[in-house]
Design a protein around this motif. Structure first.
Motif, PDB file in Angstrom:
ATOM      1  N   ASP A 149     -14.033  -5.822  -5.658  1.00 44.25           N
ATOM      2  CA  ASP A 149     -13.633  -6.777  -4.623  1.00 44.25           C
ATOM      3  C   ASP A 149     -13.762  -6.202  -3.223  1.00 44.25           C
ATOM      4  O   ASP A 149     -13.605  -4.991  -3.015  1.00 44.25           O
ATOM      5  N   THR A 150     -14.030  -7.081  -2.281  1.00 41.94           N
ATOM      6  CA  THR A 150     -13.881  -6.785  -0.859  1.00 41.94           C
ATOM      7  C   THR A 150     -12.997  -7.876  -0.268  1.00 41.94           C
ATOM      8  O   THR A 150     -13.325  -9.067  -0.364  1.00 41.94           O
ATOM      9  N   ILE A 151     -11.865  -7.463   0.307  1.00 39.24           N
ATOM     10  CA  ILE A 151     -10.878  -8.427   0.785  1.00 39.24           C
ATOM     11  C   ILE A 151     -10.632  -8.187   2.269  1.00 39.24           C
ATOM     12  O   ILE A 151     -10.067  -7.156   2.654  1.00 39.24           O
ATOM     13  N   PRO A 152     -11.059  -9.122   3.140  1.00 36.16           N
ATOM     14  CA  PRO A 152     -10.784  -8.979   4.579  1.00 36.16           C
ATOM     15  C   PRO A 152      -9.387  -9.477   4.911  1.00 36.16           C
ATOM     16  O   PRO A 152      -8.964 -10.551   4.456  1.00 36.16           O
ATOM     17  N   VAL A 153      -8.648  -8.693   5.697  1.00 35.35           N
ATOM     18  CA  VAL A 153      -7.264  -9.038   6.023  1.00 35.35           C
ATOM     19  C   VAL A 153      -7.055  -8.878   7.518  1.00 35.35           C
ATOM     20  O   VAL A 153      -7.409  -7.849   8.107  1.00 35.35           O
ATOM     21  N   TYR A 154      -6.455  -9.882   8.164  1.00 32.43           N
ATOM     22  CA  TYR A 154      -6.105  -9.792   9.572  1.00 32.43           C
ATOM     23  C   TYR A 154      -4.898  -8.884   9.767  1.00 32.43           C
ATOM     24  O   TYR A 154      -3.953  -8.887   8.968  1.00 32.43           O
TER      25      TYR A 154
END
Length: 617
Positions: free
Chosen positions: A76-81
């Motif tokens: 997985d690649t999970i972008p988070v602010y």
């Protein structure tokens, strides 16, 4: 490094090791601190140093900066602010300035994780999305950490995992796969209008003379706070944390509340530095909310987050998806999206058009890395009457255009006439099935608006009626759960002024009886409404045909039930008193013709309602 007592941090040496690794790369990189229990689902907190800023600076730390962190492993690649965190300890210091920038991440799997973080600065870059390419890069950094398996001894969602929509009529706990049946507290809607949150005051909302200065204090729940529970600023927050403890002790697993009611009924809840300053966020207040929300995760209380209400849903960009509204959703997602029981609700008694609702939902879905379910709440329908120029069926007007929409999962249904609950819940469940995007249908408010669910001692106590029509009526049509509204301003402990949740202690027991029955005795996720199998229209039937049937039989009633061939057992359950199933294979029913039985009260006790379970041997 600030460490809260309810998180067990990784060792200082471990954190320093990461900092040194980050600082010895070929390119200069920022150091950081890493906190958390380092277990699946439990929040990992990364704190970085960045530019010294204030909530009130001419350059807006919320709008003109964008901290984006990509977490990745082999799958997985999970972008988070991330977000501006003032001094990094604002919940306790009430700081409004500092150089700390933070990101929180709820790891969905164990093993090695890596991250890459970058802080960008530019005009309105805060709402430019995860792939923002404009603006100036102030720094980049990277690192890695190890996550252990979920803690089997943990409580609440830290054990069960995130609530997720999985294309079925019930949300599921991601760790255990357990279907979630909501048993919710639906009032006060201004639960966060609490006197010990920074920057919180009564800005002229509805009169609540029983509250001190118009704010909640929950004084009778301070005794429910326990040593080891969180507080902020040494001793603040005990009574709101105690209130949550009490709810959990009654096995209530969801709470309905607004995060913005500026210009609304309560006018005492907003995330900003002031109610009319809608692009500057109150960092210390939101850090204090975070402490409360973290405790909810630990207790297993889902967050039914209402983002606006009918009176104020044009406050942001006149209802459009403009800058202020995008920033509002982005700050909510960045600061609170890591929580595990969230349902984002687009608005209480919404006035917004279907196109606007879809735009909100799609934007939230794009920026929320955890893909939390999205809901909307309808205006009430009054049978045969028009209200305030609205159409006769505002439920239909709100929900029908959302059927099949890819970024919408949860109709949050309000009903004025409780006799219509059973049929209405089933209708929307069935219509969504036909659109091949099954909805998780919640009953989130019942009328009349000034009554709701009464208190235990009310002279007009309505528990028997609500139990039959709304609690069991909803669940036996395939509804996924309920939230209980407390009624209007003329009732004690009402929707705006509720201070003591024990005033409905008996109701929480009755409500939990239904949840316990479903979870302990039924494969409810495989069942659906089958009232057509009954001869009595006052009764309800929920079944997996030819295997198991559940019939709700009101007092003084009997009914025939069409049933499959073969041998079946029968058992009875007291929906008000709860307790065990009464297994009575030879009493309470009569075979009247092939494939049909007549059902009546257990042992002739027809002065009470019964739930009857007929199950294949």
């Amino acid at each position: 490094m600030t460490t809260h007592r309810w998180l067990r941090p990784i060792s200082l040496a471990y954190a320093v090791c990461f900092c040194l690794m980050a600082c010895t790369e070929k390119e200069p990189q920022k150091s950081y601190t890493l906190e958390g229990n380092m277990k699946k689902w439990q929040p990992v907190t990364l704190t970085f140093e960045g530019p010294q800023m204030s909530e009130k600076d001419s350059v807006n730390p919320f709008l003109d900066f964008n901290l984006i962190t990509h977490f990745y492993n082999e799958k997985d690649t999970i972008p988070v602010y991330g977000y501006f965190a003032a001094d990094g300890n604002a919940a306790n210091t009430s700081a409004f300035s500092g150089n700390k920038w933070r990101v929180k991440f709820a790891p969905p799997s164990a093993g090695e994780w890596q991250f890459e973080a970058e802080l960008l600065q530019g005009n309105e870059i805060g709402i430019a999305g995860y792939r923002a390419t404009t603006g100036k890069s102030l720094w980049k950094t990277s690192g890695e950490f190890e996550i252990a398996l979920a803690d089997s001894l943990a409580r609440g969602f830290y054990k069960g995992g995130k609530l997720a929509y999985v294309g079925k009529h019930y949300l599921e706990a991601s760790e255990t796969g357990t279907p979630f049946l909501k048993n919710g507290v639906g009032s006060p809607e201004n639960f966060l209008g609490y006197f010990e949150f920074d920057g919180t005051f009564d800005n002229g909302g509805a009169a609540t003379p029983t509250l001190n200065k118009g704010l909640h204090e929950y004084p009778n729940h301070e005794k429910d706070w326990r040593p080891g529970d969180p507080t902020w600023d040494i001793l603040r927050g005990k009574s709101i944390i105690g209130a949550l403890n009490y709810m959990a002790s009654k096995e209530m697993n969801s709470l309905y509340f607004l995060v913005m009611n500026e210009h609304g009924d309560g006018d005492d809840v907003w995330p900003w530095t002031a109610p009319n300053v809608q692009d500057r966020y109150d960092v210390s207040k939101l850090a204090q909310w975070e402490i409360v929300f973290t405790h909810m995760d630990r207790l297993g209380i889902a967050m039914n987050i209402f983002t606006q209400e009918t009176e104020n849903d044009t406050i942001l960009n006149k209802g459009a998806l403009g800058m202020e509204r995008k920033l509002f959703y982005k700050e909510l997602v960045a600061r609170f999206g890591h929580h595990l029981g969230i349902v984002w609700n687009l608005g209480e008694e919404t006035n917004r058009t279907p196109d606007q609702l879809k735009a909100y939902a799609t934007y939230i879905r794009q920026i929320d890395p955890y893909k939390h379910p999205i809901a909307v709440h309808n205006h009430v329908r009054v049978t045969g009457k028009r209200m305030e120029g609205r159409p006769l069926d505002p439920i239909k007007e709100t929900l029908r255009p959302m059927l099949g929409y890819k970024d919408f999962e949860v109709p949050s249904v309000q009903m004025f006439d409780t006799t219509e609950v059973h049929s209405e819940i089933r209708k929307w469940r069935d219509l969504s099935e036909k659109k091949k995007r099954p909805w998780v249908v919640y009953l989130d408010e019942i009328g009349h608006w000034d009554i709701g669910v009464t208190t235990d001692t009310a002279s007009n106590n309505n528990y028997d009626m609500v139990m039959r029509s709304s609690l069991w009526g909803s669940l036996l049509s395939g509804g996924a759960g309920t939230s209980w509204y407390f009624g209007g301003l003329d009732t004690p402990n009402n929707d705006m002024a509720a201070e003591d949740f024990r005033t409905r202690d008996q109701w929480w027991t009755i409500s939990n009886n239904a949840r316990s029955f479903f979870q302990d005795h039924l494969p409810f996720w495989e069942m659906q409404g089958h009232d057509e199998l009954l001869s009595n229209k006052k009764a309800f039937c929920f079944a997996k045909k030819n295997e198991i049937y559940v019939v709700y039989l009101p007092k003084k009633e009997t009914t025939d039930l069409e049933i499959g061939d073969g041998s079946f057992t029968i058992a009875f359950y007291d929906p008000k008193g709860g307790g065990k199933l009464y297994d009575m294979p030879n009493r309470g029913w009569e075979i009247t013709k092939p494939n049909s039985v007549t059902l009546s009260a257990l042992d002739g006790k027809d002065d009470m309602d019964w739930v009857i379970v007929i199950k294949r041997n």
